[in-house]
Design a protein around this motif. Sequence first.
Motif, short mmCIF file in Angstrom:
data_model
loop_
_atom_site.label_atom_id
_atom_site.label_comp_id
_atom_site.label_asym_id
_atom_site.label_seq_id
_atom_site.Cartn_x
_atom_site.Cartn_y
_atom_site.Cartn_z
N ARG A 421 0.84 -1.18 0.00
CA ARG A 421 0.00 0.00 0.00
C ARG A 421 0.88 1.24 0.00
O ARG A 421 1.82 1.35 0.78
CB ARG A 421 -0.87 -0.03 1.26
CG ARG A 421 -2.08 0.83 1.16
CD ARG A 421 -2.99 0.54 2.33
NE ARG A 421 -4.03 1.53 2.36
CZ ARG A 421 -5.22 1.38 1.83
NH1 ARG A 421 -5.52 0.26 1.22
NH2 ARG A 421 -6.12 2.34 1.90
N ASN A 488 -18.12 9.41 14.27
CA ASN A 488 -17.72 9.02 12.92
C ASN A 488 -16.24 8.69 12.86
O ASN A 488 -15.42 9.42 13.42
CB ASN A 488 -17.99 10.15 11.92
CG ASN A 488 -19.48 10.35 11.69
OD1 ASN A 488 -19.94 11.47 11.66
ND2 ASN A 488 -20.22 9.29 11.58
N GLY A 489 -15.95 7.59 12.20
CA GLY A 489 -14.54 7.25 11.95
C GLY A 489 -13.83 6.64 13.14
O GLY A 489 -12.61 6.49 13.13
N GLY A 491 -14.16 3.60 14.25
CA GLY A 491 -13.79 2.21 14.00
C GLY A 491 -14.90 1.20 14.21
O GLY A 491 -14.64 0.01 14.32
N LYS A 492 -16.16 1.68 14.22
CA LYS A 492 -17.28 0.76 14.44
C LYS A 492 -17.34 -0.28 13.31
O LYS A 492 -17.36 -1.48 13.56
CB LYS A 492 -18.61 1.54 14.51
CG LYS A 492 -18.65 2.57 15.63
CD LYS A 492 -19.96 3.29 15.69
CE LYS A 492 -20.23 4.21 14.53
NZ LYS A 492 -19.36 5.40 14.46
N SER A 493 -17.38 0.22 12.07
CA SER A 493 -17.45 -0.72 10.95
C SER A 493 -16.16 -1.51 10.82
O SER A 493 -16.17 -2.69 10.44
CB SER A 493 -17.73 0.02 9.64
OG SER A 493 -18.88 0.79 9.78
N SER A 494 -15.05 -0.87 11.17
CA SER A 494 -13.75 -1.55 11.04
C SER A 494 -13.69 -2.80 11.92
O SER A 494 -13.11 -3.81 11.54
CB SER A 494 -12.62 -0.60 11.44
OG SER A 494 -12.75 0.59 10.73
N HIS A 638 -24.70 4.83 13.77
CA HIS A 638 -23.89 5.96 13.33
C HIS A 638 -24.60 7.27 13.67
O HIS A 638 -24.18 8.32 13.29
CB HIS A 638 -23.67 5.89 11.82
CG HIS A 638 -22.99 4.64 11.39
ND1 HIS A 638 -21.64 4.56 11.16
CD2 HIS A 638 -23.48 3.39 11.17
CE1 HIS A 638 -21.33 3.33 10.79
NE2 HIS A 638 -22.43 2.60 10.81
N1 LIG Z 1 -10.27 0.79 3.16
C1 LIG Z 1 -9.78 1.68 4.01
N2 LIG Z 1 -8.52 2.08 3.93
C2 LIG Z 1 -7.99 2.97 4.79
N3 LIG Z 1 -8.67 3.53 5.80
C3 LIG Z 1 -9.94 3.18 5.93
C4 LIG Z 1 -10.58 2.24 5.07
N4 LIG Z 1 -11.86 2.10 5.45
C5 LIG Z 1 -12.03 2.91 6.52
N5 LIG Z 1 -10.89 3.55 6.82
C6 LIG Z 1 -10.67 4.52 7.88
O1 LIG Z 1 -10.86 3.86 9.11
C7 LIG Z 1 -11.46 4.75 10.04
C8 LIG Z 1 -12.66 4.05 10.67
O2 LIG Z 1 -13.62 3.81 9.67
P1 LIG Z 1 -15.01 3.10 10.02
O3 LIG Z 1 -15.70 2.85 8.73
O4 LIG Z 1 -14.76 1.95 10.91
O5 LIG Z 1 -15.73 4.25 10.82
P2 LIG Z 1 -17.11 4.20 11.58
O6 LIG Z 1 -16.81 4.23 13.02
O7 LIG Z 1 -17.94 3.06 11.09
O8 LIG Z 1 -17.66 5.63 11.13
P3 LIG Z 1 -19.10 6.11 10.61
O9 LIG Z 1 -19.97 6.30 11.79
O10 LIG Z 1 -18.77 7.41 9.95
O11 LIG Z 1 -19.57 5.09 9.63
C9 LIG Z 1 -11.81 6.00 9.29
O12 LIG Z 1 -10.88 6.99 9.61
C10 LIG Z 1 -11.69 5.62 7.84
O13 LIG Z 1 -11.24 6.70 7.07
#
Ligand SMILES: Nc1ncnc2c1ncn2[C@@H]1O[C@H](COP(=O)(O)OP(=O)(O)OP(=O)(O)O)[C@@H](O)[C@H]1O
Length: 721
Positions: A421, A488-489, A491-494, A638
């Motif tokens: 990357r 937001n951001g 890390g919930k979805s992560s 979210h």
């Molecule tokens: N494919 C990716 N590559 C690099 N960074 C990523 C990727 N996907 C998400 N991120 C980053 O990881 C962080 C967490 O993202 P995530 O989608 O988990 O947020 P979230 O808590 O679900 O937010 P939201 O409530 O906005 O959906 C964010 O800063 C995002 O920019």
Amino acid sequence: MGQVMSLPTEISSKTLNSSKKRSVLLVGGVFAVYLIKQYVEQERKKQVSHAANAQETKNRRQKRIGVDSRFLTQIKKLLPICIPGIASKEATLLVTLAMVLIARTWLDIWFSGFNGHVVKAIVSRDRKTFIARAVVEFGFMMWPMSVINNSLKLTISALALAFRTRLTRYANEQYLKDITFYKISNIDNRIQNADQLLTQDIDKFAENLSHLYSDIAKPIVDMVLFAYKLGEAIGREAPIFMIAYFMVSGALLRAISPPFGKFTAIEQKLEGDFRFTHSRIITHSEEIAFYGGGEREKTVVNGSFDKIVRHVKKIYRLRFANGIFDSVLVKYCATMTAYYLLARPVFDPKYATEFMGKLDADPTKIMEDYSRNSGYLVNLSQAVGRLILAGRDLTRFAGYTSRVAELFDVLEDVNKGRYERTMISKDSNEANISQSVTPNDLKGKIITEDGVIIFDKVPIVTPNKDVLVKELSFKVEKGMNCLISGPNGCGKSSLFRILGDLWPLFDGTVTKPPASALFYVPQKPYLALGTFRDQIIYPDTKNQARSKGFNDDKLLELLKVVHLEYLIVRDGGWDAVQDWADVLSGGEKQRVAMARLFYHRPQFAILDECTSAVSVDVEGIMYTHAQTLGITLFTVSHRHSLCKYEQSFLKYHEWLLRFDGEGHYEFRKLEEGDLATPFAFSHGKSSKKKFEIGQGDEGDDDEGEEADNEKNSSSSSNNSD
Ligand SMILES: Nc1ncnc2c1ncn2[C@@H]1O[C@H](COP(=O)(O)OP(=O)(O)OP(=O)(O)O)[C@@H](O)[C@H]1O
């Protein structure tokens, strides 16, 4: 053969004693000049279209593409995929092509001699010979000529298709293996446009490969044979001189020509931008219409089109100037040289041979020789021209080879767990950092166990290696419906990307049921190509659904739960095929996704804001039904002001996993008023720092407590600053 080849005839009046003969020759000459011009023009057009294609091969990463050792290594890797063995269909086609090419060269030689005989018969008014040659012999030979010419096209096309089939099957196999298609565009970022590589570039590579064989082998054979024949007729140095002329003039033209390849690349980019302005209007037509944005969009579209017009006008002007040099050098000077070489044995007895210019030869013999020799010369010139073009094609081919080989390399790497990357560094002044991950860097462990999800000291790290949470620990057993919240951001979805094996697990241990027992329901559900039934049972097939005991009546029950049974009547029944993403409203799509969840009935469901467009009463019914089916819920919210939804969340969830977006989290029982109160820990500076391979377990989390799964209540701070 296809072209009646004869160089312009302008022989001294000493050799022709009849004005009629002169006019016959003049007409023949004019016709021949026309054919040569046609040929040269065709070749020029081919060059232009080659240049257009060449831009597609331009590697975005600005690597130098050429015919070098890298190209040879890549081709060595790709050829065994295209031709898997000597008994393969592709090998048979290659042998067939070689035979057809030899037959075609033999026919070219035959035609040059034949043309001489016909011309002689005409000039000497020999009607009998003329009929025997032009009607009987030609009438017989036109069949093999026609068959050979078309066999050549057929074999080359069949070969291209066979190569494309092999490569596409191989690529599809690799690309759709596990979740490589996700990883290649989300985790590894070496490849930007996999779709174009998998479709267009593989096709172009296959087509070029099939042509290259004939484009190189045939001109070489032709050059050797026709140079030999011509040398015999008009002197050994004549073909060498002609070949040298083409080489030098070709090099000269190349040196003085403007970079048309680059211009075509820019033109295609501008065309792409123009197309994009229109496709945006189609995609967002509703929003633009509501805003009344037609005028604004017109300015954008016209602006984009004007850029194309300006650029194309510039190309036309340059092409005009370049075309003049091109014609003089390649067409007219070459024709003059050819005149001189062909006529020299006639005017200068020193150069006379058995086949041209013998002193005792009568005019008809000279005419026959001239016609045949000019045929040889045209064939020789064409062979040189094709070889020069093949040289340029080779550079273009190197471009396609590089792109396809790179695609296969990345697919192979990603399948083996190796990622690369290039990213923007936040911590240093360096603009772009290229980092790679190898399987050795992935120290995390996955344990498969039914009915439980445990994260034990698992770092939440993005593909850019930003650490969102340094060590996450929690345990959720069957029946413990859990709400995940945070800004937001954070890390919930992560978290779920790691749970679903989409993102690499750098450290810690994840205990979870098998993949089939986890189901993800996103906010914007994916609707597959296919029938309405396919939308509910995705990714299962109809037969798989049947074997699980789901006939249409049983599926209808699921639709009733989510209040969608009316769609069966409205949209044409279970077997109706439509563009479902367009046909269904946002709320209907979310309800289809919930019906899909009930169909699969997993142990755990991750509901990622999947009811945002559904009315509150139906949302309640869906949550209740999920619980009835024994599905444990992980609901990601979210929404910014959670307290507004507190009652609804409290009703269906007992546990809370909350992130503060600064690297801290808490995991505990959800209580009334929880969502209105701030996060339990004081916020430090952002802990988002780059994850360095091998440092995952070096604990410097000093503020919070470790997750305490025993007590089913935990909180942690990972502020590493
Ligand atoms: N494919 C990716 N590559 C690099 N960074 C990523 C990727 N996907 C998400 N991120 C980053 O990881 C962080 C967490 O993202 P995530 O989608 O988990 O947020 P979230 O808590 O679900 O937010 P939201 O409530 O906005 O959906 C964010 O800063 C995002 O920019």
